[in-house]
Design a protein around this motif. Sequence first.
Motif, PDB file in Angstrom:
ATOM      1  N   GLU A 149       0.864  -1.185   0.107  1.00 52.32           N
ATOM      2  CA  GLU A 149      -0.070   0.007  -0.050  1.00 52.32           C
ATOM      3  C   GLU A 149       0.816   1.211   0.051  1.00 52.32           C
ATOM      4  N   GLU A 151       1.616   4.427  -1.530  1.00 56.95           N
ATOM      5  CA  GLU A 151       0.838   5.609  -2.336  1.00 56.95           C
ATOM      6  C   GLU A 151       1.822   6.349  -3.227  1.00 56.95           C
ATOM      7  N   ILE A 163      -3.603   8.610  -8.631  1.00 56.21           N
ATOM      8  CA  ILE A 163      -2.957   8.077  -7.363  1.00 56.21           C
ATOM      9  C   ILE A 163      -3.074   6.617  -7.524  1.00 56.21           C
ATOM     10  N   ILE A 188      -6.290   4.034  -7.179  1.00 55.48           N
ATOM     11  CA  ILE A 188      -7.046   4.495  -6.058  1.00 55.48           C
ATOM     12  C   ILE A 188      -7.665   5.960  -6.296  1.00 55.48           C
ATOM     13  N   THR A 189      -7.640   6.669  -7.393  1.00 57.90           N
ATOM     14  CA  THR A 189      -8.009   8.028  -7.342  1.00 57.90           C
ATOM     15  C   THR A 189      -9.281   8.207  -6.912  1.00 57.90           C
ATOM     16  N   ARG A 191     -11.109   6.360  -4.782  1.00 56.40           N
ATOM     17  CA  ARG A 191     -11.247   6.081  -3.301  1.00 56.40           C
ATOM     18  C   ARG A 191     -10.736   7.159  -2.612  1.00 56.40           C
ATOM     19  N   LYS A 192      -9.786   7.961  -2.957  1.00 56.52           N
ATOM     20  CA  LYS A 192      -8.912   9.093  -2.338  1.00 56.52           C
ATOM     21  C   LYS A 192     -10.092  10.152  -2.547  1.00 56.52           C
ATOM     22  N   ARG A 193     -10.802  10.428  -3.633  1.00 59.35           N
ATOM     23  CA  ARG A 193     -11.779  11.396  -3.785  1.00 59.35           C
ATOM     24  C   ARG A 193     -13.059  11.191  -2.815  1.00 59.35           C
ATOM     25  N   GLU A 195     -12.596   9.186   0.110  1.00 58.85           N
ATOM     26  CA  GLU A 195     -12.269   9.735   1.176  1.00 58.85           C
ATOM     27  C   GLU A 195     -12.248  11.201   1.740  1.00 58.85           C
ATOM     28  N   ALA A 196     -11.944  12.128   0.675  1.00 55.93           N
ATOM     29  CA  ALA A 196     -11.793  13.358   0.849  1.00 55.93           C
ATOM     30  C   ALA A 196     -13.125  14.025   1.075  1.00 55.93           C
TER      31      ALA A 196
END
Length: 294
Positions: A149, A151, A163, A188-189, A191-193, A195-196
């Motif tokens: 993991e 990043e 990402i 994971i773009t 997923r990060k979006r 999460e934000a």
Amino acid sequence: MEAFDNTLLSNYIQTVQQRTQALYENTRGSKQSSMLAEDCLEELFSALEELSIAEEELRQQNEMLIAAQSEIEAERQRYQELFEFAPDAYLITDLYGIIREANRVALQQFNIAHRHLIQKPLISFIPEHQRQAFRSILNQLPTIYRVQEWEVMVCGRKREPFIAAITVEAVLDQQGKATALRWLIRDITNRKRTEAQLQDTQLQNLELIEIDRLKDQFMATISHELRTPMNAILGFSRLIGDRVALLGDGRLNQMVDHVVRNSHHLLAMIEELLDFSKLKSRKLELRPAGFDLV
């Protein structure tokens, strides 16, 4: 590995048997001169029988080898299909990060043809400001063996950077020495979006909770501050009402009664606000009292 072709050996054994049989027939006429030849031929026949047995065992081993080759080929094909159609990008590189193999998703992520991706350094898809950190981890992989993991921002050909969560593991030989690297690269773009967005929502919820707390605190404070003057207004209104009643002025008496009624109404509303504030803060105390239900 190739299966052993024992056809030549079998033909050779048959040829030797035929020639031995012919030699045996030719030497049977002379008893004195053929005794030694017969002994030799008997030994030769025994050797040929042993050779035939060995040839049969060799044939069986050859069949087992062919079956093992089929199993290995089926397993290799299964692994290739898992590698090729995996939902994430898979790469195999040497210890320096030079790409040796890549699956279908990797080609899509990097937006590049297979022939152009092979033999290309993986670091060329990393932004310049992250290459030093990437190279540092890459140099440690032959000794730490695995990173999970990790990043990193990845830049494909003529597409927006994304990402990636990278898991990389060293391939070890029988002596435990690293010989290659296996890479799993997951975009994971989204997923990060998400999460934000979730973090923003949580922050907004905290702000709303704080606003609600301040509102309750404000209401409780104002209610306390209003109740004291309202009690004074109500008390003095009653005193004025008693004085006005002695004067016998009906109009003035009606006005005072109006003030007293409105004062009671406002005081009741203030008490309700206080009870509501206590209820929300879980500080409301119940005072049970008996009454005549009828």
